[in-house]
Design an enzyme around this catalytic site. Sequence first.
Site, PDB file in Angstrom:
ATOM      1  N   MET A 159     -11.279   1.897  -4.830  1.00  0.00           N
ATOM      2  CA  MET A 159     -11.517   2.914  -5.873  1.00  0.00           C
ATOM      3  C   MET A 159     -12.985   3.343  -5.885  1.00  0.00           C
ATOM      4  O   MET A 159     -13.574   3.539  -6.946  1.00  0.00           O
ATOM      5  CB  MET A 159     -11.096   2.382  -7.249  1.00  0.00           C
ATOM      6  CG  MET A 159      -9.627   1.951  -7.308  1.00  0.00           C
ATOM      7  SD  MET A 159      -9.222   0.917  -8.727  1.00  0.00           S
ATOM      8  CE  MET A 159     -10.037  -0.642  -8.270  1.00  0.00           C
ATOM      9  N   ASP A 203       3.637   1.772 -11.238  1.00  0.00           N
ATOM     10  CA  ASP A 203       2.388   2.521 -11.214  1.00  0.00           C
ATOM     11  C   ASP A 203       2.562   3.830 -10.450  1.00  0.00           C
ATOM     12  O   ASP A 203       3.488   3.997  -9.649  1.00  0.00           O
ATOM     13  CB  ASP A 203       1.278   1.694 -10.552  1.00  0.00           C
ATOM     14  CG  ASP A 203       0.727   0.623 -11.482  1.00  0.00           C
ATOM     15  OD1 ASP A 203       1.038   0.671 -12.681  1.00  0.00           O
ATOM     16  OD2 ASP A 203      -0.006  -0.251 -10.990  1.00  0.00           O
ATOM     17  N   LYS A 215      -1.037   4.450 -13.544  1.00  0.00           N
ATOM     18  CA  LYS A 215      -2.359   3.823 -13.500  1.00  0.00           C
ATOM     19  C   LYS A 215      -3.050   4.311 -12.237  1.00  0.00           C
ATOM     20  O   LYS A 215      -2.849   3.798 -11.152  1.00  0.00           O
ATOM     21  CB  LYS A 215      -2.247   2.299 -13.465  1.00  0.00           C
ATOM     22  CG  LYS A 215      -1.475   1.705 -14.629  1.00  0.00           C
ATOM     23  CD  LYS A 215      -2.206   1.827 -15.945  1.00  0.00           C
ATOM     24  CE  LYS A 215      -3.430   0.966 -15.957  1.00  0.00           C
ATOM     25  NZ  LYS A 215      -4.203   1.118 -17.199  1.00  0.00           N
ATOM     26  N   PRO A 253       0.792  -1.235   0.000  1.00  0.00           N
ATOM     27  CA  PRO A 253       0.000   0.000   0.000  1.00  0.00           C
ATOM     28  C   PRO A 253       0.823   1.284   0.000  1.00  0.00           C
ATOM     29  O   PRO A 253       0.272   2.364  -0.176  1.00  0.00           O
ATOM     30  CB  PRO A 253      -0.815  -0.120   1.281  1.00  0.00           C
ATOM     31  CG  PRO A 253       0.043  -0.939   2.181  1.00  0.00           C
ATOM     32  CD  PRO A 253       0.738  -1.926   1.292  1.00  0.00           C
ATOM     33  N   GLY A 261       0.956  -1.257  -7.180  1.00  0.00           N
ATOM     34  CA  GLY A 261       0.530  -0.965  -5.823  1.00  0.00           C
ATOM     35  C   GLY A 261      -0.300  -2.103  -5.261  1.00  0.00           C
ATOM     36  O   GLY A 261      -1.042  -2.768  -5.979  1.00  0.00           O
TER      37      GLY A 261
END
Length: 496
Positions: free
Chosen positions: A411, A274, A296, A251, A327
């Site tokens: 997300m 990323d 991304k 993370p 990630g």
Amino acid sequence: MNIRSLQQNKVRRGPSRHERMAPLATLPVFYKLQGKKVLIAGGSEAAAWKAELLAAAGAEVHVHAERLDPVFADLIAAPAVSGSYVWHQRPWSAESFALMQIAICDAESEGEAQAFYCAARTAGVAVNVIDRPAWCEFQFGSIVNRSPAVIAISTDGAAPILGQAIRRRIETLLPPALAAWAQLAQTIRKTVNDRLAPGPQRRAFWEFFVDRAFGAPPEKGAAEKMLRQANALQPAETRREGRVTLVGAGPGDAELLTLKAVRALQAADVILFDDLVSADVLELARREARRMLVGKRGGRESCRQDDINATMVKLARAGKHVVRLKGGDPMIFGRAGEEIARLQDEGIAVSVVPGITSALAMAAQLGVSLTHRDHAQSVRFVTGHSRNGELPKDLDWAGIADARTTTVFYMGGRTAGEIAARLMEMGMDPSMPVVISRSVAREGFERWTGTLRDLAGGMTIIGYDEPVLVGVGSVFAALSERQVRVTCSLVSAGCQ
């Protein structure tokens, strides 16, 4: 948008060959002591540690002491792993230095330390007085032992604790099996040199050897198998085969990386990373590795997945070890399936190193068990948006609304209001506890706790400029209770 336009990290290069060497506090030297005589003055436990170290290097250790600490006595009584011990049951004298390569003393006073130092210098013997830097010509560093591969760390006596911390970090990078591979290299080096001409053939063999040396221990018969491969190696076959490793960067906190992930970063030629991969994680990569940002990140301009796939294929075909650094965990909402399928279609070797996914890091940071037996019997990780940025059309909202399940939406910041509405439509209690966590395991971590009916308002407070996780479930009730207890304790203390 292609990868070239998103590259923001230039290749890191080493110093120019014309630059001078920076000053060295001490000169690192590896000294062979096999069969040579060394002097130890003193019978303390500290002297015993030095004696054991010297004997392990094959030295004949002459100990001058009237009495021995029990630890030292046990050491001398047991067979030495390599060298030997000779105990002279008397104090040291000027004659003790004859034929000695180095001399070490655990002095009882400053006067003895100075006298020992002067006697050693007169005899032309390198000297170390334990824990008295002023009377030392050399120091013992912290050691990482993968003999015959040996790594020593020195801070010039200024910060031994720092040296030990550095040693611990290096220990995590070097698997114990490396010692067996180093021994195997000793065994086959002459034969490889005899069978393979200098240049591409020999280099290709040793590159293949090194790739394996950071993995599992050599299996039985590995030496003969590798020698057969070396003998069959033809000049046209020496080009190194490329490969791709999908690595979970976790993370954000570099200390949450797995050892295998760090080793992959240390072995990479090229790293495609990323936007959410932290700078601290990239700092652990091999300095010579080329770094390419393939951003991304939800809600921002990103590199096309097809471009990323094509770049991995191109680099691997050029013989590079490509690390695709993602990630969290590469197998959770990371498009790893598409990348693996493309690489396999192209006949390129691909492996996966898992990482800590952000939902688990959030649970650890909040101190919440996602499957606390009093609240939940299962946990779900659900994507909060589809390719077009909206909620996926085919989510099982009835299952997600199960009150005995903890759900974490990835997300889901921009769809939080719709998530709450859908769950309440399916019968979930509007007072169900929820949490929004921003920048999990990163600098700037924040959280908001509340109820399902207030989820959209909570997102407004947290903001949309950083990644968030939305947790839904009764396990998060404890967070609100803790806040209430803290508030009550402050009021009772007069902080009104």
